[in-house]
Design a protein around this motif. Structure first.
Motif, PDB file in Angstrom:
ATOM      1  N   ASN A 360       0.853  -1.197   0.000  1.00 40.71           N
ATOM      2  CA  ASN A 360       0.000   0.000   0.000  1.00 40.71           C
ATOM      3  C   ASN A 360       0.884   1.241   0.000  1.00 40.71           C
ATOM      4  N   ASP A 361       0.317   2.320  -0.491  1.00 33.64           N
ATOM      5  CA  ASP A 361       1.043   3.578  -0.569  1.00 33.64           C
ATOM      6  C   ASP A 361       0.941   4.281   0.785  1.00 33.64           C
ATOM      7  N   ILE A 362       1.881   3.986   1.669  1.00 27.47           N
ATOM      8  CA  ILE A 362       1.838   4.478   3.048  1.00 27.47           C
ATOM      9  C   ILE A 362       2.817   5.624   3.223  1.00 27.47           C
ATOM     10  N   ALA A 363       2.377   6.693   3.841  1.00 29.88           N
ATOM     11  CA  ALA A 363       3.260   7.800   4.190  1.00 29.88           C
ATOM     12  C   ALA A 363       3.890   7.529   5.553  1.00 29.88           C
ATOM     13  N   ASP A 364       5.127   7.999   5.732  1.00 27.30           N
ATOM     14  CA  ASP A 364       5.850   7.739   6.978  1.00 27.30           C
ATOM     15  C   ASP A 364       5.079   8.202   8.204  1.00 27.30           C
ATOM     16  N   GLU A 365       4.427   9.383   8.092  1.00 31.61           N
ATOM     17  CA  GLU A 365       3.758   9.926   9.273  1.00 31.61           C
ATOM     18  C   GLU A 365       2.570   9.083   9.712  1.00 31.61           C
ATOM     19  N   TRP A 366       2.025   8.267   8.806  1.00 29.03           N
ATOM     20  CA  TRP A 366       0.884   7.416   9.190  1.00 29.03           C
ATOM     21  C   TRP A 366       1.283   6.420  10.287  1.00 29.03           C
ATOM     22  N   SER A 387      10.154   4.827   4.735  1.00 32.49           N
ATOM     23  CA  SER A 387      11.584   5.149   4.811  1.00 32.49           C
ATOM     24  C   SER A 387      12.051   5.106   6.266  1.00 32.49           C
ATOM     25  N   ASP A 388      13.269   5.559   6.485  1.00 24.68           N
ATOM     26  CA  ASP A 388      13.828   5.578   7.836  1.00 24.68           C
ATOM     27  C   ASP A 388      12.968   6.415   8.786  1.00 24.68           C
ATOM     28  N   LYS A 389      12.381   7.490   8.279  1.00 22.52           N
ATOM     29  CA  LYS A 389      11.542   8.343   9.118  1.00 22.52           C
ATOM     30  C   LYS A 389      10.312   7.582   9.624  1.00 22.52           C
ATOM     31  N   GLY A 390       9.783   6.713   8.794  1.00 25.69           N
ATOM     32  CA  GLY A 390       8.642   5.913   9.222  1.00 25.69           C
ATOM     33  C   GLY A 390       9.034   4.921  10.300  1.00 25.69           C
ATOM     34  N   VAL A 391      10.187   4.275  10.136  1.00 28.17           N
ATOM     35  CA  VAL A 391      10.662   3.308  11.138  1.00 28.17           C
ATOM     36  C   VAL A 391      10.883   4.000  12.473  1.00 28.17           C
ATOM     37  N   GLU A 392      11.371   5.240  12.431  1.00 31.66           N
ATOM     38  CA  GLU A 392      11.626   5.974  13.677  1.00 31.66           C
ATOM     39  C   GLU A 392      10.355   6.159  14.491  1.00 31.66           C
ATOM     40  N   ARG A 393       9.213   6.218  13.823  1.00 34.82           N
ATOM     41  CA  ARG A 393       7.947   6.406  14.530  1.00 34.82           C
ATOM     42  C   ARG A 393       7.487   5.133  15.242  1.00 34.82           C
ATOM     43  N   LEU A 394       8.149   4.013  14.980  1.00 34.27           N
ATOM     44  CA  LEU A 394       7.751   2.738  15.578  1.00 34.27           C
ATOM     45  C   LEU A 394       8.520   2.415  16.853  1.00 34.27           C
ATOM     46  N   TYR A 406      10.736  -5.551   3.732  1.00 34.24           N
ATOM     47  CA  TYR A 406      11.163  -5.971   2.397  1.00 34.24           C
ATOM     48  C   TYR A 406      10.622  -5.023   1.323  1.00 34.24           C
ATOM     49  N   GLY A 407      11.506  -4.576   0.420  1.00 32.92           N
ATOM     50  CA  GLY A 407      11.079  -3.750  -0.696  1.00 32.92           C
ATOM     51  C   GLY A 407      10.696  -2.334  -0.331  1.00 32.92           C
ATOM     52  N   THR A 408      11.132  -1.842   0.846  1.00 29.10           N
ATOM     53  CA  THR A 408      10.833  -0.466   1.255  1.00 29.10           C
ATOM     54  C   THR A 408      12.021   0.442   0.938  1.00 29.10           C
ATOM     55  N   GLN A 409      11.941   1.704   1.364  1.00 27.47           N
ATOM     56  CA  GLN A 409      12.977   2.688   1.071  1.00 27.47           C
ATOM     57  C   GLN A 409      13.964   2.878   2.229  1.00 27.47           C
ATOM     58  N   VAL A 410      13.980   1.953   3.184  1.00 28.98           N
ATOM     59  CA  VAL A 410      14.837   2.127   4.354  1.00 28.98           C
ATOM     60  C   VAL A 410      16.307   1.962   3.991  1.00 28.98           C
ATOM     61  N   THR A 411      17.166   2.600   4.796  1.00 25.51           N
ATOM     62  CA  THR A 411      18.618   2.534   4.622  1.00 25.51           C
ATOM     63  C   THR A 411      19.258   2.129   5.944  1.00 25.51           C
ATOM     64  N   CYS A 414      18.047   3.440   9.501  1.00 25.36           N
ATOM     65  CA  CYS A 414      16.980   2.921  10.366  1.00 25.36           C
ATOM     66  C   CYS A 414      17.484   1.906  11.370  1.00 25.36           C
ATOM     67  N   LEU A 415      18.722   1.419  11.183  1.00 24.69           N
ATOM     68  CA  LEU A 415      19.206   0.324  12.018  1.00 24.69           C
ATOM     69  C   LEU A 415      19.333   0.689  13.497  1.00 24.69           C
ATOM     70  N   PRO A 416      19.794   1.904  13.855  1.00 26.52           N
ATOM     71  CA  PRO A 416      19.825   2.251  15.289  1.00 26.52           C
ATOM     72  C   PRO A 416      18.442   2.223  15.934  1.00 26.52           C
ATOM     73  N   ILE A 417      17.399   2.577  15.169  1.00 25.65           N
ATOM     74  CA  ILE A 417      16.039   2.530  15.715  1.00 25.65           C
ATOM     75  C   ILE A 417      15.608   1.085  15.899  1.00 25.65           C
ATOM     76  N   ILE A 418      15.862   0.266  14.906  1.00 23.88           N
ATOM     77  CA  ILE A 418      15.507  -1.154  15.007  1.00 23.88           C
ATOM     78  C   ILE A 418      16.199  -1.788  16.208  1.00 23.88           C
ATOM     79  N   GLN A 419      17.414  -1.377  16.465  1.00 20.53           N
ATOM     80  CA  GLN A 419      18.188  -1.936  17.572  1.00 20.53           C
ATOM     81  C   GLN A 419      17.562  -1.627  18.928  1.00 20.53           C
ATOM     82  N   THR A 420      16.738  -0.579  18.998  1.00 15.02           N
ATOM     83  CA  THR A 420      16.131  -0.206  20.285  1.00 15.02           C
ATOM     84  C   THR A 420      14.824  -0.931  20.556  1.00 15.02           C
ATOM     85  N   LEU A 421      14.323  -1.716  19.612  1.00 12.13           N
ATOM     86  CA  LEU A 421      13.067  -2.440  19.823  1.00 12.13           C
ATOM     87  C   LEU A 421      13.357  -3.684  20.654  1.00 12.13           C
TER      88      LEU A 421
END
Length: 457
Positions: A360-366, A387-394, A406-411, A414-421
């Motif tokens: 789906n066409d999801i915006a990061d702020e959603w 993108s990375d901005k969307g991951v930061e919101r999680l 998979y298949g997103t625009q992350v770089t 986003c890895l430091p944010i993922i590491q905090t989950l």
């Protein structure tokens, strides 16, 4: 005299050595019987040498077993027969070697008689050893009911202690006190205080007896209490002195309690449950402490069906995780996801544990809305422009276990944010701008996290 620490070190080789004589001796007997059945020429030297090796390894196993028995981890009534039968097997093995070496001098009936005696001894000895290590029910606990009936055993679940909510179970009150009541309180209570020790009251227990404190928290090696219950039973300071020694499971439970701080108030959920104590708790108390996914631990009321129908009208497919679990597995299958449709999920946010917004066409702020789904454990965002901005919101999703990007625009950003989950166990990053080096660093930095990036890291 060998120091206790070194004799214990020697004793712990017993499980390693004990299978060698079984292999050698059983192989020798089977080889002898097979050659007799086939009526081929008997290789007497080979069979005799196997008996000799069996005798030597049995002697080594018996020596280590003797020292292992001196640790006090086994009840004397069980240890006595196991210990002396093991020594008898050593004698039988060497006598058997002599008979096989001089096989022409002795009748075949005597040779076979020794074979049968040895096999029966090995079976009984192995069974006794298994009972001492794993408990009396180890062999027959899962036997078919007719066999249990024949043996006069009954392993109904109601033989175990019954607890309500095990998460609120108080370790000292519910697990430790019953052990002390059976093994210690007779001599150390409010009326009888041998050695000046009263174990029936927590304050008196902590104060210790005539020789000072017996309980040092977080260190069983320095605890006088633990030392006394694990001394050799012939030691004058061994406790309890009546012969009603603590079982292996009881000793391990007390050891775990001490090393967790010997608290009189902490619940089991507040303590660290390692792999060494987990089977003890299950076997002795019927407490299954195997880590469970978050969604299995959440308790919520069943959701109103009207709310589910409203979500389905918005294009969401809604499934429950089961008849006994009201949490929801939600997937958007409509024509076009919008922010307002996503915000409609806020009415059931506590019930959402699996969510798919893939393709789906999801915006990061959603994803700020998704971040409020506190019981979310699985989130699928594959093939979206996140993108990375969307991951930061999680980053507030503490119970998120699986994240598909998979298949997103992350770089790599986003890895430091993922590491905090804290609950994350799997993250899918293939076909993204995340580098292989960054993905490998993420997996190395987070214990238990599996990073999937298209091929094995």
């Amino acid at each position: 005299m060998i120091p206790l620490e070194f004799s214990t070190f020697i004793g712990r080789f017993h499980p390693l050595l004990v299978h060698l004589p079984i292999g050698f001796l059983v192989l020798a007997i089977l080889l002898e019987w097979w050659q007799g059945f086939k009526k081929t020429a008997t290789n007497g030297n080979l069979i005799a040498n196997a008996w000799l090796l069996g005798g030597i390894s049995a002697a080594a196993a018996a020596l280590c077993g003797w020292y292992l028995g001196e640790t006090g981890l086994y009840e004397e009534k069980d240890l006595f027969l196991h210990r002396w039968l093991g020594i008898a097997i050593v004698v039988i093995a060497f006598v058997g070697w002599y008979l096989k070496k001089n096989r022409t001098k002795y009748p075949k009936m005597l040779q076979n008689g020794f074979n049968v005696i040895l096999l029966v001894s090995l079976f009984v000895e192995g069974h006794k050893g298994g009972n001492m290590t794993h408990g009396d029910t180890y062999l027959t606990e899962y036997a078919p009911k007719p066999i249990q009936g024949l043996l006069g055993t009954d392993y109904r679940n109601d033989s175990l202690p019954t607890f309500g909510n095990t998460d609120s179970l108080i370790v000292y009150r519910d697990l430790i006190v019953p052990i002390f009541e059976e093994k210690c309180f007779a001599c150390h209570n409010n009326e009888v205080q041998r050695g000046g020790l009263n174990m029936a009251e927590s304050e008196a227990f902590l104060a210790g007896g005539d020789n000072g404190a017996i309980l040092l928290t977080a260190n069983s090696a320095e605890s006088e209490l633990f030392r006394r219950i694990t001394l050799p039973q012939k030691n004058i300071k061994f406790m309890p002195p009546t012969g009603n020694a603590l079982t292996y499971d009881e000793i391990k439970t007390v050891e775990w309690w001490i090393e967790q701080g010997a608290s009189f108030e902490d619940s089991i959920s507040s303590m660290t449950i390692g792999e060494n104590i987990r089977p003890v708790l299950l076997r002795r108390y019927g407490i299954d402490t195997t880590p469970k996914p978050w969604y299995e631990t959440v308790r919520l009321p069943v959701l109103d069906n009207e709310k589910i129908r409203e979500l389905e009208k918005e294009g969401f497919q809604v499934k429950s995780l089961g008849a006994d679990n009201p949490l929801l597995d939600i997937k958007y299958v409509g024509n076009a996801l919008t922010e307002s449709k996503l915000q409609a999920l806020a009415s059931v946010k506590d019930h959402i544990t699996w969510l798919s917004l893939a393709r789906n066409d999801i915006a990061d702020e959603w994803l700020s809305t998704v971040a409020t789904f506190t019981n979310l454990t699985r989130l699928q965002l594959e093939k979206t422009p996140v993108s990375d901005k969307g991951v930061e919101r999680l980053k507030g999703l503490r119970h998120l276990e699986s994240l598909n990007l998979y298949g997103t625009q992350v770089t790599d950003g986003c890895l430091p944010i993922i590491q905090t989950l804290p609950g994350l166990q799997r993250v899918y990053l293939w076909d993204t701008q995340v580098t292989r080096q960054g993905a490998q660093g993420l997996q190395e930095n987070v214990d238990g996290l599996s990073v999937i990036i298209g091929d094995a890291l």
